[in-house]
Design a protein around this motif. Structure first.
Motif, PDB file in Angstrom:
ATOM      1  N   GLU A 125       0.768  -1.174  -0.148  1.00  0.00           N
ATOM      2  CA  GLU A 125       0.096  -0.168   0.049  1.00  0.00           C
ATOM      3  C   GLU A 125       0.724   1.268  -0.082  1.00  0.00           C
ATOM      4  O   GLU A 125       0.339   2.378  -0.217  1.00  0.00           O
ATOM      5  CB  GLU A 125      -0.941  -0.169   1.222  1.00  0.00           C
ATOM      6  CG  GLU A 125      -2.216  -1.011   0.829  1.00  0.00           C
ATOM      7  CD  GLU A 125      -3.004  -1.483   2.020  1.00  0.00           C
ATOM      8  OE1 GLU A 125      -2.886  -1.046   3.020  1.00  0.00           O
ATOM      9  OE2 GLU A 125      -3.857  -2.082   1.732  1.00  0.00           O
ATOM     10  N   GLN A 126       2.227   1.181  -0.045  1.00  0.00           N
ATOM     11  CA  GLN A 126       2.880   2.218  -0.071  1.00  0.00           C
ATOM     12  C   GLN A 126       3.595   2.478  -1.386  1.00  0.00           C
ATOM     13  O   GLN A 126       4.287   3.473  -1.513  1.00  0.00           O
ATOM     14  CB  GLN A 126       4.200   2.204   0.864  1.00  0.00           C
ATOM     15  CG  GLN A 126       3.987   1.958   2.501  1.00  0.00           C
ATOM     16  CD  GLN A 126       3.101   3.047   3.085  1.00  0.00           C
ATOM     17  OE1 GLN A 126       3.419   3.885   2.823  1.00  0.00           O
ATOM     18  NE2 GLN A 126       2.071   2.265   3.661  1.00  0.00           N
ATOM     19  N   THR A 131      -1.354   3.397  -4.995  1.00  0.00           N
ATOM     20  CA  THR A 131      -2.115   4.744  -5.127  1.00  0.00           C
ATOM     21  C   THR A 131      -2.842   4.703  -6.488  1.00  0.00           C
ATOM     22  O   THR A 131      -4.077   5.243  -6.112  1.00  0.00           O
ATOM     23  CB  THR A 131      -1.052   5.902  -5.125  1.00  0.00           C
ATOM     24  OG1 THR A 131      -0.086   5.900  -4.056  1.00  0.00           O
ATOM     25  CG2 THR A 131      -1.702   7.230  -5.187  1.00  0.00           C
TER      26      THR A 131
END
Ligand code: SIN
Length: 338
Positions: A125-126, A131
């Motif tokens: 999710e980083q 995104t």
């Protein structure tokens, strides 16, 4: 009228004029944001929704009010999604399994054994891919605001499920996801799509034999152990959420309100994702302690058999979901203990 009473009268009138001028903004009703979800309050999402409500009350109380409707008390997830599009509800946090109809890429999280654990999910999710994934429903008027975690999926039934062949012929509840349905078929079981709130009754009445995978916290708070004798700790996949809103509603909010809401959401997201593992571990322990449901663990060889039995599902959906996205997710397993 004396000079002093004239002054007093003018002063009062001035005050009223001022109040009148300021009136509409002072007296304006707060913006109401309805947040509907289907789980209990003492789950990662349930706690996140309550924290959001509380922080908004503290920091934006005169301008925004969050109303939280847990336990499918307002809508189930399917009706909730329609209500989000029509503006009848403004916030939801459905599991990714409910979002494939708006974005094929969202089916990523439903793939079997894609992530080794929730730390791998956090790493994914980083990434820029994650995104972009949050933005992938904008064509349908849905804006992804944040990833909220729950945990890994464990199947339950009244049959002990040690080997993939033990699943054969079982009618298992799945969320409305073709990927999850195909996983169940790969295990030679029969998928039954069903709303979350109907699962307990389905198990009790025998409409289904069990469910194909849910988190410890959901299993425990939905009281499924009352009607299910076995749960297999298979960590078959991930059940995680996207906090979503209606794109035009969100962009129509006053900019300073939206900024403050985004800050609050970032704070709540951190707390939800920090606490999700703990809540699931506590729920697992409570199920083990209750003695009513046996937890079956898998040896490394058995786990390899489960992986092999469901592997074809990843290939089947590779093009639809996107090879790059699948690779980015698999890459995030580096650093996990398994
Ligand atoms: C949820 O955790 O929101 C429910 C997921 C499900 O439908 O199983």
């Amino acid at each position: 009228m004396s000079r002093s009473s004239l002054k007093r009268a003018l002063g009062l009138a001035g005050c009223s004029l001022l109040l009148f001028a300021a009136g509409p903004s002072l007296a304006a009703d707060p913006i109401v944001i309805k947040f509907s979800h289907v789980v209990a309050n003492d789950t990662p999402k349930g706690q996140g929704a309550q924290m959001l409500q509380q922080l908004v009350e503290e920091r934006l109380g005169d301008r925004v009010k969050i109303e939280v409707y847990p336990n499918s008390s307002l809508y189930d997830d399917t009706k909730g999604l329609n209500a989000l599009l029509t503006g009848d509800v403004q916030l939801l946090a459905p599991s990714m399994a409910k979002l494939g109809q708006y974005s094929k890429s969202m089916q990523l999280y439903d793939l079997p054994f894609l992530f080794d654990d929730m730390q791998a999910v956090s790493r994914f999710e980083q990434t820029p891919e994650a995104t972009k994934l949050l933005e992938s429903m904008e064509g349908h008027g849905i804006l992804g605001l944040a990833y909220w975690h729950n945990g890994m999926r464990q199947p339950t039934a009244n049959t002990k499920m040690q080997e993939p062949r033990d699943m054969r012929g079982l009618k298992l509840r799945v969320e409305p996801s073709n990927v999850l349905a195909d996983q169940v078929k790969a295990l030679r079981a029969i998928p039954r799509k069903m709303a979350f709130g109907e699962v307990y009754q389905g198990m009790q009445t025998g409409v289904i034999d069990g469910q194909a995978g849910n988190t410890w916290s959901n299993i425990q708070t939905q009281k499924w152990p009352e009607v299910q004798q076995y749960v297999t700790e298979a960590n078959l996949g991930v059940l995680s959420y996207v906090l979503i809103t209606n794109d035009s509603f969100w962009k129509g909010l006053p900019a300073e309100v939206r900024t403050e809401l985004n800050d609050i959401i970032a704070e709540v997201t951190e707390s939800v994702n920090d606490n999700a593992d703990r809540l699931n571990n506590e729920a697992r322990q409570a199920i083990a302690d209750s003695g009513s449901t046996t937890i079956t663990t898998l040896s490394a060889d058995q786990l390899a058999d489960w992986r092999e039995a469901t592997d074809s599902v990843i290939d089947k959906y590779r093009d639809e979901i996107g090879d790059d996205l699948i690779r980015a997710a698999q890459q995030s397993n580096q650093g996990s203990t398994d």
